[in-house]
Design a protein around this motif. Structure first.
Motif, short mmCIF file in Angstrom:
data_model
loop_
_atom_site.label_atom_id
_atom_site.label_comp_id
_atom_site.label_asym_id
_atom_site.label_seq_id
_atom_site.Cartn_x
_atom_site.Cartn_y
_atom_site.Cartn_z
N LYS A 119 -7.68 -0.39 1.56
CA LYS A 119 -6.98 0.72 1.90
C LYS A 119 -5.40 0.17 2.37
O LYS A 119 -4.65 0.80 1.82
N LYS A 139 -3.69 -0.72 -0.92
CA LYS A 139 -3.18 0.64 -1.65
C LYS A 139 -1.83 1.28 -0.92
O LYS A 139 -1.17 1.61 -1.72
N GLU A 140 -1.88 1.24 0.47
CA GLU A 140 -0.81 1.52 1.21
C GLU A 140 0.42 0.78 0.86
O GLU A 140 1.47 1.36 0.78
N GLN A 141 0.26 -0.60 0.78
CA GLN A 141 1.23 -1.45 0.24
C GLN A 141 1.91 -1.16 -0.90
O GLN A 141 3.11 -0.88 -1.01
N VAL A 142 1.20 -0.98 -1.90
CA VAL A 142 1.47 -0.50 -2.88
C VAL A 142 2.21 0.77 -3.13
O VAL A 142 3.38 0.69 -3.66
N LYS A 143 1.63 2.00 -2.58
CA LYS A 143 2.25 2.96 -2.39
C LYS A 143 3.66 2.92 -1.66
O LYS A 143 4.60 3.68 -2.22
N LYS A 144 3.80 1.98 -0.55
CA LYS A 144 4.88 1.97 0.01
C LYS A 144 6.18 1.45 -0.93
O LYS A 144 7.07 2.03 -0.92
N TYR A 145 5.50 0.21 -1.84
CA TYR A 145 6.36 -0.26 -2.51
C TYR A 145 7.01 0.70 -3.32
O TYR A 145 8.26 0.90 -3.78
N LEU A 146 6.06 1.81 -4.04
CA LEU A 146 6.56 2.51 -5.08
C LEU A 146 7.64 3.80 -4.36
O LEU A 146 8.52 4.23 -5.08
N THR A 147 7.50 4.11 -3.05
CA THR A 147 8.26 5.23 -2.62
C THR A 147 9.49 4.57 -2.01
O THR A 147 10.41 4.95 -2.12
N ASP A 207 11.44 1.61 -6.07
CA ASP A 207 10.72 1.00 -7.50
C ASP A 207 10.80 -0.42 -7.76
O ASP A 207 9.90 -1.13 -8.05
N GLU A 224 -3.86 -5.24 -9.70
CA GLU A 224 -4.12 -3.96 -8.98
C GLU A 224 -4.38 -2.74 -9.89
O GLU A 224 -5.11 -1.83 -9.56
#
Length: 103
Positions: free
Chosen positions: A72, A75-83, A86, A100
Motif C-alpha cells: 500500500k 503504491k502510494e509512493q508511486v502515486k505521489k510521484y506521478l501527481t 512526473d 512496479e
C-alpha cells in the motif's frame, strides 16, 4: 485439528484472491467470500483478529513479496510521484519501474 484446517483453508483462499489481483483478474465474489470466511473464523474463535491479519500478510507476502502495508505504501509512493511531478517518476531506475509495472 479443525482449527488448523480452517486456517489452512482461509490461507489458501487468501492466496487465491491475491493471485487473481496480481494477474489483474479481480474476482469480487471470491474476495467477499474470503472476507466473510475470515469474519466467521474470528467469530467462531478459529483465530484472533491478529491471526487473521497474520494469515493475510503471510499470503500477501507469498504472492507479492511484501506485506499488505508495504505494498500500500509503495503504491502510494508511486502515486505521489506521478501527481507531484512526473519527472520524478522517470528518475526511478528503469528496473524499479519495470518491477512496479509487473505487479
Amino acid at each position: 485439528g479443525d482449527r488448523y484446517k480452517g486456517q489452512a483453508y482461509c490461507y489458501s483462499q487468501l492466496v487465491q484472491v491475491f493471485s487473481n489481483t496480481h494477474k489483474g483478474q479481480k474476482d469480487d465474489k471470491l474476495k467477499f467470500r474470503t472476507e466473510g470466511l475470515l469474519q466467521a473464523g474470528k467469530l467462531l474463535g478459529f483465530f484472533s483478529p491478529g491471526n487473521a491479519k497474520g494469515l493475510m500478510n503471510k499470503a500477501h507476502i507469498e504472492v507479492f513479496g511484501q506485506t499488505v502495508e508495504e505494498r500500500k505504501n509503495h503504491k502510494e509512493q508511486v502515486k505521489k510521484y506521478l501527481t507531484d511531478d512526473d519527472s520524478d517518476f522517470f528518475n526511478i531506475p528503469a528496473y524499479e519501474r519495470l518491477k512496479e509495472s509487473a505487479r
